[in-house]
Design a protein around this motif. Sequence first.
Motif, PDB file in Angstrom:
ATOM      1  N   PRO A 158      33.370  34.277  43.850  1.00  0.00           N
ATOM      2  CA  PRO A 158      33.567  33.983  42.336  1.00  0.00           C
ATOM      3  C   PRO A 158      34.377  34.301  41.126  1.00  0.00           C
ATOM      4  O   PRO A 158      33.940  34.182  40.227  1.00  0.00           O
ATOM      5  N   GLY A 159      35.219  35.103  41.593  1.00  0.00           N
ATOM      6  CA  GLY A 159      36.736  35.752  40.436  1.00  0.00           C
ATOM      7  C   GLY A 159      37.171  35.226  40.845  1.00  0.00           C
ATOM      8  O   GLY A 159      38.392  34.791  39.600  1.00  0.00           O
ATOM      9  N   CYS A 160      37.975  34.166  41.480  1.00  0.00           N
ATOM     10  CA  CYS A 160      38.938  33.600  41.347  1.00  0.00           C
ATOM     11  C   CYS A 160      38.908  32.183  40.564  1.00  0.00           C
ATOM     12  O   CYS A 160      37.994  31.310  40.389  1.00  0.00           O
ATOM     13  N   GLU A 207      31.813  35.177  34.650  1.00  0.00           N
ATOM     14  CA  GLU A 207      30.279  34.634  33.366  1.00  0.00           C
ATOM     15  C   GLU A 207      30.274  33.931  33.435  1.00  0.00           C
ATOM     16  O   GLU A 207      28.849  32.915  33.972  1.00  0.00           O
ATOM     17  N   ARG A 208      30.906  32.951  33.297  1.00  0.00           N
ATOM     18  CA  ARG A 208      30.959  32.046  32.663  1.00  0.00           C
ATOM     19  C   ARG A 208      30.981  30.800  34.443  1.00  0.00           C
ATOM     20  O   ARG A 208      29.413  29.558  34.324  1.00  0.00           O
ATOM     21  N   SER A 209      31.627  31.135  34.778  1.00  0.00           N
ATOM     22  CA  SER A 209      31.498  29.944  36.200  1.00  0.00           C
ATOM     23  C   SER A 209      30.152  30.451  37.209  1.00  0.00           C
ATOM     24  O   SER A 209      29.394  28.959  38.227  1.00  0.00           O
ATOM     25  N   ALA A 210      29.061  31.850  36.752  1.00  0.00           N
ATOM     26  CA  ALA A 210      28.558  31.846  37.447  1.00  0.00           C
ATOM     27  C   ALA A 210      27.506  31.225  37.303  1.00  0.00           C
ATOM     28  O   ALA A 210      26.248  30.065  37.823  1.00  0.00           O
ATOM     29  N   GLU A 211      27.318  30.967  35.729  1.00  0.00           N
ATOM     30  CA  GLU A 211      25.840  30.211  35.590  1.00  0.00           C
ATOM     31  C   GLU A 211      26.057  28.102  35.792  1.00  0.00           C
ATOM     32  O   GLU A 211      25.623  27.967  36.216  1.00  0.00           O
ATOM     33  N   ARG A 222      40.191  40.836  31.989  1.00  0.00           N
ATOM     34  CA  ARG A 222      39.012  41.324  31.117  1.00  0.00           C
ATOM     35  C   ARG A 222      38.873  39.269  30.627  1.00  0.00           C
ATOM     36  O   ARG A 222      37.664  38.803  31.260  1.00  0.00           O
ATOM     37  N   SER A 223      39.959  39.228  30.740  1.00  0.00           N
ATOM     38  CA  SER A 223      39.640  37.158  30.550  1.00  0.00           C
ATOM     39  C   SER A 223      38.772  36.903  31.987  1.00  0.00           C
ATOM     40  O   SER A 223      38.077  35.817  31.850  1.00  0.00           O
ATOM     41  N   GLN A 224      39.760  37.409  33.453  1.00  0.00           N
ATOM     42  CA  GLN A 224      39.239  36.628  34.560  1.00  0.00           C
ATOM     43  C   GLN A 224      38.114  37.009  34.219  1.00  0.00           C
ATOM     44  O   GLN A 224      36.860  35.768  35.106  1.00  0.00           O
ATOM     45  N   SER A 225      37.061  38.369  34.098  1.00  0.00           N
ATOM     46  CA  SER A 225      35.983  38.919  34.185  1.00  0.00           C
ATOM     47  C   SER A 225      35.037  37.713  33.015  1.00  0.00           C
ATOM     48  O   SER A 225      34.172  37.141  34.435  1.00  0.00           O
ATOM     49  N   ALA A 226      35.897  37.430  32.349  1.00  0.00           N
ATOM     50  CA  ALA A 226      34.281  36.645  30.817  1.00  0.00           C
ATOM     51  C   ALA A 226      34.518  35.630  32.237  1.00  0.00           C
ATOM     52  O   ALA A 226      33.328  34.786  31.356  1.00  0.00           O
ATOM     53  N   LEU A 227      35.555  34.532  32.380  1.00  0.00           N
ATOM     54  CA  LEU A 227      34.958  33.420  33.412  1.00  0.00           C
ATOM     55  C   LEU A 227      34.727  33.284  34.181  1.00  0.00           C
ATOM     56  O   LEU A 227      33.890  32.229  34.550  1.00  0.00           O
TER      57      LEU A 227
END
Length: 300
Positions: free
Chosen positions: A198-200, A273-277, A266-271
């Motif tokens: 999910p980080g990809c 989080e959005r993607s997980a939802e 930082r940007s990858q992590s924020a994306l």
Amino acid sequence: MSGSEVAVLAETQWRAKAAEHLDRVDRLVGPYVERRASGSSHPVIDFLFTYYGHKPAQLRRWHPGFGVGLAGAREYDGARGYHRLEADSSVIFTADPGYLARRRDTIQFIANLLRATASRPAQLSCFGLHEWAMVYRTDDVRHQQVPLRLGRSGTDEVVESMSLRCTHFDAFRFFTPDAVGRNIEPLTRADQVSREQPGCLHANMDLYKWGFKLVPLIPSALILDCFELACAARELDMRASPYDLAEYGYEPVRIETPSGRAEYVRSQSALAERSAELRGVLLEVCEDLLAHDVATLLTD
């Protein structure tokens, strides 16, 4: 499926929803459509249509999802995945259970992939090097209209200075021959479900692809949410790439530096989080579709 099993939207209701959807799409893709009409291209945004192959006209058409009928929607007559029902002396159009049956294997694959991806921890150590690996030690640069920010030798040096940790086959398959062996592990299509995480950036961008593959069985609002995420992911993808996109207004994320790598994470992590939802919502929709007893629906 009978008319009594369908939640019917009156014509005024669904046309209002379709109009809102169209406004939202046009805000997102209007500039792209205008550029294409004038014959110009864009190395960042065009990818979302040329690679994925879902055209703006397809994105603009609103779909309520399976189990919702549209009263008086004669423009949906003959549209792929729809069928016509007679209910209470009126004509409604809704997603066809027969189409759901034909797409069941695809829905099952998507559900399995989404579930497996969500079960893993996010890996945030790739630093977007997949784009660099696609131009490593080659003169066959994918985006010929924009220069390499660090030049040919500088680009190769960045690849050689760090580990390639790509987990996404559809990025890995574009690696140059010299870059393939540098990846932390070989990737194959057969291993896709067991490798994606999910980080990809590309796995998260692909939520849009999995969504539009299920049209008209899933609501258009969800597809647009996934498309907006894909736009954000694509922008980060290219800002962190080896290309110089200053002419297009993109400030680079300089992943060749420690501060640039920190910015990317930082940007990858924020994306992520959005993607997980969104991944959770899309998985839930897939599971709901798979829960339908299609044989019963087809005989009603």
